[in-house]
Design a protein around this motif. Structure first.
Motif, mmCIF file in Angstrom:
data_model
loop_
_atom_site.group_PDB
_atom_site.id
_atom_site.type_symbol
_atom_site.label_atom_id
_atom_site.label_comp_id
_atom_site.label_asym_id
_atom_site.label_seq_id
_atom_site.Cartn_x
_atom_site.Cartn_y
_atom_site.Cartn_z
ATOM 1 N N VAL A 174 46.985 -31.247 -73.150
ATOM 2 C CA VAL A 174 46.692 -32.652 -73.903
ATOM 3 C C VAL A 174 45.752 -33.447 -73.251
ATOM 4 C CG1 VAL A 174 48.025 -34.778 -74.125
ATOM 5 C CG2 VAL A 174 49.224 -32.559 -74.245
ATOM 6 N N GLY A 175 45.447 -33.585 -72.021
ATOM 7 C CA GLY A 175 44.559 -34.298 -71.299
ATOM 8 C C GLY A 175 44.495 -35.701 -71.510
ATOM 9 N N GLY A 176 43.898 -36.527 -70.507
ATOM 10 C CA GLY A 176 44.065 -37.969 -70.620
ATOM 11 C C GLY A 176 45.372 -38.560 -69.953
ATOM 12 N N GLU A 177 45.181 -39.446 -69.201
ATOM 13 C CA GLU A 177 46.382 -40.350 -68.401
ATOM 14 C C GLU A 177 47.435 -40.498 -69.458
ATOM 15 O OE1 GLU A 177 46.978 -43.715 -65.299
ATOM 16 O OE2 GLU A 177 45.005 -43.342 -66.061
ATOM 17 N N SER A 178 47.121 -41.315 -70.533
ATOM 18 C CA SER A 178 48.482 -41.630 -71.549
ATOM 19 C C SER A 178 49.077 -40.350 -71.917
ATOM 20 C CB SER A 178 47.945 -42.336 -72.715
ATOM 21 O OG SER A 178 46.999 -41.463 -73.464
ATOM 22 N N SER A 179 48.583 -39.250 -72.232
ATOM 23 C CA SER A 179 49.321 -37.930 -72.419
ATOM 24 C C SER A 179 50.078 -37.445 -71.555
ATOM 25 C CB SER A 179 48.298 -36.989 -72.977
ATOM 26 O OG SER A 179 47.410 -37.370 -74.230
ATOM 27 N N SER A 180 49.521 -37.687 -70.146
ATOM 28 C CA SER A 180 50.441 -37.051 -68.954
ATOM 29 C C SER A 180 51.739 -37.722 -68.963
ATOM 30 C CB SER A 180 49.508 -37.023 -67.967
ATOM 31 O OG SER A 180 49.193 -38.314 -67.501
ATOM 32 N N HIS A 181 51.466 -39.156 -69.035
ATOM 33 C CA HIS A 181 52.670 -39.971 -68.948
ATOM 34 C C HIS A 181 53.755 -39.658 -70.270
ATOM 35 C CE1 HIS A 181 51.753 -42.743 -65.640
ATOM 36 N NE2 HIS A 181 50.333 -42.993 -65.946
ATOM 37 N N ARG A 182 53.140 -39.475 -71.341
ATOM 38 C CA ARG A 182 54.091 -39.165 -72.520
ATOM 39 C C ARG A 182 54.834 -37.788 -72.106
ATOM 40 N NH1 ARG A 182 53.498 -35.985 -76.617
ATOM 41 N NH2 ARG A 182 51.208 -35.611 -76.189
ATOM 42 N N ILE A 183 54.089 -36.790 -71.445
ATOM 43 C CA ILE A 183 54.730 -35.439 -71.372
ATOM 44 C C ILE A 183 55.841 -35.689 -70.159
ATOM 45 C CG2 ILE A 183 54.175 -33.137 -70.374
ATOM 46 C CD1 ILE A 183 51.383 -33.143 -71.629
ATOM 47 N N GLU A 184 55.429 -36.385 -69.119
ATOM 48 C CA GLU A 184 56.300 -36.676 -68.110
ATOM 49 C C GLU A 184 57.511 -37.649 -68.661
ATOM 50 O OE1 GLU A 184 56.889 -39.255 -64.030
ATOM 51 O OE2 GLU A 184 54.850 -39.133 -65.134
ATOM 52 N N ARG A 185 57.353 -38.486 -69.567
ATOM 53 C CA ARG A 185 58.365 -39.319 -70.185
ATOM 54 C C ARG A 185 59.405 -38.363 -71.010
ATOM 55 N NH1 ARG A 185 58.877 -40.966 -74.776
ATOM 56 N NH2 ARG A 185 56.604 -40.880 -75.428
ATOM 57 N N GLU A 186 58.679 -37.436 -71.941
ATOM 58 C CA GLU A 186 59.525 -36.649 -72.587
ATOM 59 C C GLU A 186 60.288 -35.592 -71.666
ATOM 60 O OE1 GLU A 186 56.614 -34.834 -75.276
ATOM 61 O OE2 GLU A 186 56.505 -36.513 -76.742
ATOM 62 N N PHE A 187 59.487 -35.168 -70.808
ATOM 63 C CA PHE A 187 60.375 -34.090 -69.743
ATOM 64 C C PHE A 187 61.450 -34.646 -69.172
ATOM 65 C CE2 PHE A 187 60.293 -30.277 -67.035
ATOM 66 C CZ PHE A 187 60.879 -30.680 -65.783
ATOM 67 N N TYR A 188 61.290 -36.131 -68.939
ATOM 68 C CA TYR A 188 62.273 -36.686 -68.125
ATOM 69 C C TYR A 188 63.659 -36.853 -69.168
ATOM 70 C CZ TYR A 188 65.094 -40.325 -65.823
ATOM 71 O OH TYR A 188 66.194 -41.263 -65.569
ATOM 72 N N GLU A 189 63.325 -37.487 -70.604
ATOM 73 C CA GLU A 189 64.446 -37.638 -71.196
ATOM 74 C C GLU A 189 65.012 -36.259 -71.905
ATOM 75 O OE1 GLU A 189 61.887 -39.490 -74.257
ATOM 76 O OE2 GLU A 189 61.872 -41.438 -73.637
ATOM 77 N N THR A 190 64.558 -35.335 -71.772
ATOM 78 C CA THR A 190 65.302 -33.961 -72.188
ATOM 79 C C THR A 190 66.128 -33.652 -70.915
ATOM 80 O OG1 THR A 190 63.483 -32.533 -71.035
ATOM 81 C CG2 THR A 190 63.443 -33.139 -73.380
ATOM 82 N N CYS A 191 66.220 -34.151 -69.646
ATOM 83 C CA CYS A 191 67.021 -33.737 -68.500
ATOM 84 C C CYS A 191 68.395 -34.232 -68.949
ATOM 85 C CB CYS A 191 66.793 -34.485 -67.400
ATOM 86 S SG CYS A 191 64.967 -33.949 -66.634
#
Length: 772
Positions: A349-366
């Protein structure tokens, strides 16, 4: 079906007391009505029973092991069902279970325990298919009268346990107790294998030796996550500790088989040094060309093959099961894999905002603890670290709270008040739902609550029915009592008294019974005393009057100066206000102070009330000496003495008579040729003493009783007027002596008991104690 003390179960077994209660069953001590022997009755699914399919499955499972026979297995004696509940009849082991040996088992007991349980498991594991116990623990090993250890509660498979669990909302255990479950039971393939029984055996013996299980209440789950096997403390041999350590090995194929364990322990029991079969390392040194996979010893090969087979069977027959908290223990490999995937996504994905989105989506699937632990492994410094830790902590509190509900329920499972038990159990699960409305165990708790509410409703309905039945019984008893009292009030006096027996005794002028009731009666008696035995038929108190009729041997009514018309005499009896049986009552005696008011022969005795005959009997008055004339004379002597009685041809007292001295002394009894001889009564007027017994030649000879006015009393043998022979002397102060006498003194062997309890037993001489 509710089981309780003193009920007749299955029409044959009288329940005595509850021995134990588990998740699926209750075990009762009972008496077999056919053999009168005490047995243990194990009832499965009490209170709910099984449906047709469940009963069929249970019967099929039990048929596999019903005919198993081994010294170290507690073999069932009988199997049947009662009101939908399957039950087993087992021998009762009065010595209890190995539970009582926890923390105090001796070295020898530990070896015998390991040997006996291993021998029983060897037999079970050798069956085709193998029978895996699944729940070896101290409670499931009983002790017989000879001290042998016997495995019980075997042969119920996981499938059968599942059937039982569905029928019982209280059942929690589905194939093992966590503290005794090996690490493989918490892995990807949790199905038990033969080596699982070995681990449970090791954990059980560890607890018996140390007082606690090796990994607390969590069992092999801690060992699976890296915990080492704790050392066995205590004064035990190195060989025994090594046996326990071997049973607790992490890998199933590293544990000895039951057969190897039995052989290992037999060596020690024979006095030899226990040895394991040659290890893989030793085998490798002997044959280096053999592949490593082929170098496993015979002791361990079987179990590795068994593990492989269990895994294959798992893939073929596994069913979908909801996730449990055992899944929290995720492998580090899975965590690493998730980290790699997330890192790859981040790069793509690249980019800081994308990394935050991926981290957020990962957390929300827990959703599970393992998910949040994986997030923390991937993002140790992420934006949701604190939240993830809070969720993990919430899950842990959730788990602890649910565990508390279950443990609390089992802690109270011995409660005799079922309503209290179910109510408290219900309150625990409702409290859990209040605290954790979105908790991991909400659905399970809701099912528990639903089942418990049904149980409570059933118990309350049964209690209402019981109270209604008790009320009806009380009302019926009250009505019966009212009718009985009404009948009693309407009874006449003669209907209140049922005389069953009348006995008589000779009595002297002072009211002293010369011989006991029921003994021969003699013509020289002064008075005759009757004793009644009767049943009181009324509940209210009343005094009734009875009339006595005594008929002479000639058939004439015997009357005196005070006799009422038609009766010898009248007496009143006080009847207590209570129905009673076999009441005894001494009536006033009847006769003459001069004696000889009763002639020899058969007399008739009748008791009347309200002109109705209540009872009649006969009694015989005997002559003291047969062949003596019945003529009674009265002779007054010049010195003031007086004699009343029979005489011989020479005019001497002979037969029976009364001699009264001028000082008031009196002899009443038998005579021989002018001498006092035979059974008699002597009264000393001035002293007030009395003697009842045998005379010969004017002195006390034979058996007799002397009553001193001061309160002393002697019962025993007499010779020439002296206490000589065997006798008992009772003192007025409470002391007493029982033993030998000579010339009125304690001489010989005897026991003197003081009023304060002190005892002197031994030899006596002239009243002096010589010791034992």
């Amino acid at each position: 079906m509710r089981l309780q003390e003193d009920i007749l179960f299955a029409g044959r077994y009288r329940l005595i007391r509850l021995l134990g209660r588990g998740g699926f069953s209750e075990v009762w001590l009972a008496e077999d009505g056919m053999t009168a022997l005490q047995v243990a009755v194990k009832v499965y699914a009490p209170g709910t029973g099984l449906d047709t399919e469940g009963m069929k499955l249970f019967s099929q499972e039990l048929s596999i092991v019903y005919n198993l026979n081994h010294t170290n297995l507690l073999k069932p004696q009988h199997f049947d069902r009662c009101e939908g509940c399957p039950y087993l009849v087992l021998p009762y082991c009065a010595q209890g279970s190995a539970q009582k040996l926890i923390g105090r088992i001796t070295e020898e007991e530990a070896w015998r325990f390991l040997h006996d349980v291993a021998a029983g498991l060897e037999y079970l594991h050798a069956k085709e298919p193998a029978v895996i116990h699944q729940d070896i623990k101290p409670d499931n090993v009983l002790i017989d009268e000879s001290g042998h250890f016997m495995i019980t509660d075997f042969g119920i498979s996981t499938k059968a346990r599942s059937t039982l669990r569905k029928s019982m909302p209280r059942a929690e255990n589905s194939g093992g107790t966590t503290a005794y479950m090996g690490p493989e039971r918490f892995g990807k393939y949790p199905s038990p294998v033969m080596a699982s029984d070995i681990w449970s055996l090791g954990a059980t013996l560890y607890e018996l030796m140390t007082g606690d299980t090796p990994f607390g209440n969590l069992g092999g789950v801690l060992q699976k996550n890296g915990a080492e096997i704790p050392e066995v403390n205590g004064d035990y041999s190195a060989e025994l500790k090594e046996g326990v350590q071997a049973c607790l090995a992490l890998e199933t194929w590293e544990r000895p088989t039951a057969a190897v364990l039995r052989q290992y322990t037999e060596a020690w029991l024979k006095g030899e040094k226990p040895r394991w079969p040659e290890s893989p390392k030793a085998e490798e040194q002997k044959a280096p060309s053999v592949k490593k996979e082929e170098r496993k010893t015979e002791a361990f090969v079987g179990q590795k093959t068994e593990k492989k087979k269990a895994e294959e069977d798992f893939f073929q027959q596994r069913e979908e099961h909801p996730k449990s908290r055992k899944g929290w223990y995720i492998g580090i490999g899975a965590t690493t894999a998730v980290g790699v995937i997330v890192a790859s996504l981040f790069l793509l994905v690249g980019g800081e905002s994308s990394s935050h989105r991926i981290e957020r989506e990962f957390y929300e699937t827990c959703q599970r603890v393992s998910d949040f632990r994986a997030y923390l492994a991937c993002y140790p410094y992420g934006d949701y670290v604190d939240l993830a830790r809070e969720r993990i902590q919430d899950f842990q509190q959730d788990s602890l709270a649910y565990d508390a509900c279950l443990k609390g329920a089992y802690a109270d499972s011995s409660a005799t008040d079922l309503l209290t038990f179910y109510t408290e159990h219900l309150e625990r699960f409702e409290s859990y739902l209040t605290r954790f409305p979105q908790g991991h165990y909400v659905e399970s708790a809701q099912r528990k609550i639903e089942g418990l509410k049904k149980e409570i409703a059933q118990v309350r309905q049964e209690e209402d029915d019981r109270q209604a039945a008790l009320l009806r019984q009380r009302q019926e008893r009250a009505e019966e009592q009212r009718q009985r009292e009404e009948r009693m009030r309407n009874r006449s006096d003669e209907q209140r008294l049922a005389i069953t027996k009348v006995e008589f005794a000779n009595v002297d002028v002072d009211g002293l019974i010369i011989n006991d009731f029921g003994t021969p009666l003699y013509a020289y008696t002064q008075y005759l005393a009757p004793r009644l035995t009767y049943n009181n038929l009324a509940d209210d108190s009343k005094q009734i009057e009875i009339g006595i009729k005594m008929y002479t041997p000639g058939g004439e009514l015997h009357q005196g100066n005070s006799s009422p018309a038609g009766y010898t005499y009248m007496r009143e009896i006080d009847l207590a206000g209570k129905q009673r049986k076999n009441v005894t009552k001494n009536l006033l005696s009847w006769g003459s102070k001069e004696g000889y008011s009763y002639v020899p022969g058969v007399w008739r005795y009748e008791i009347w009330c309200n002109n109705r005959l209540l009872y009649k009997t006969t009694y015989t008055i005997r002559r003291p000496i047969e062949g003596v004339s019945d003529e009674v004379i009265t002779r007054n002597y010049d010195n003031g003495d007086k004699y009343i009685g029979t005489v011989n041809a020479s005019g001497l007292p002979h037969g029976a008579g009364t001699y009264i001295w001028r000082d008031g002394n009196r002899y009443v009894g038998e005579w021989r040729e002018g001498n006092m001889s035979g059974n008699a009564y002597f009264y000393w007027s001035e002293k007030g003493d009395k003697y009842v017994g045998q005379y010969k030649n004017d002195t006390r000879n034979g058996k007799g009783v002397l009553y001193w006015k001061a309160g002393d009393r002697y019962i025993g043998d007499w010779v020439d007027g002296n206490r000589t022979g065997k006798g008992s002397y009772y003192y007025e102060n409470g002391d007493q002596y029982v033993g030998d006498f000579k010339d009125n003194a304690m001489t010989g062997w005897g026991t003197y008991t003081y009023a304060n309890g002190t005892v002197e037993e031994g030899r006596w001489e002239d009243g002096t104690y010589l010791g034992s």
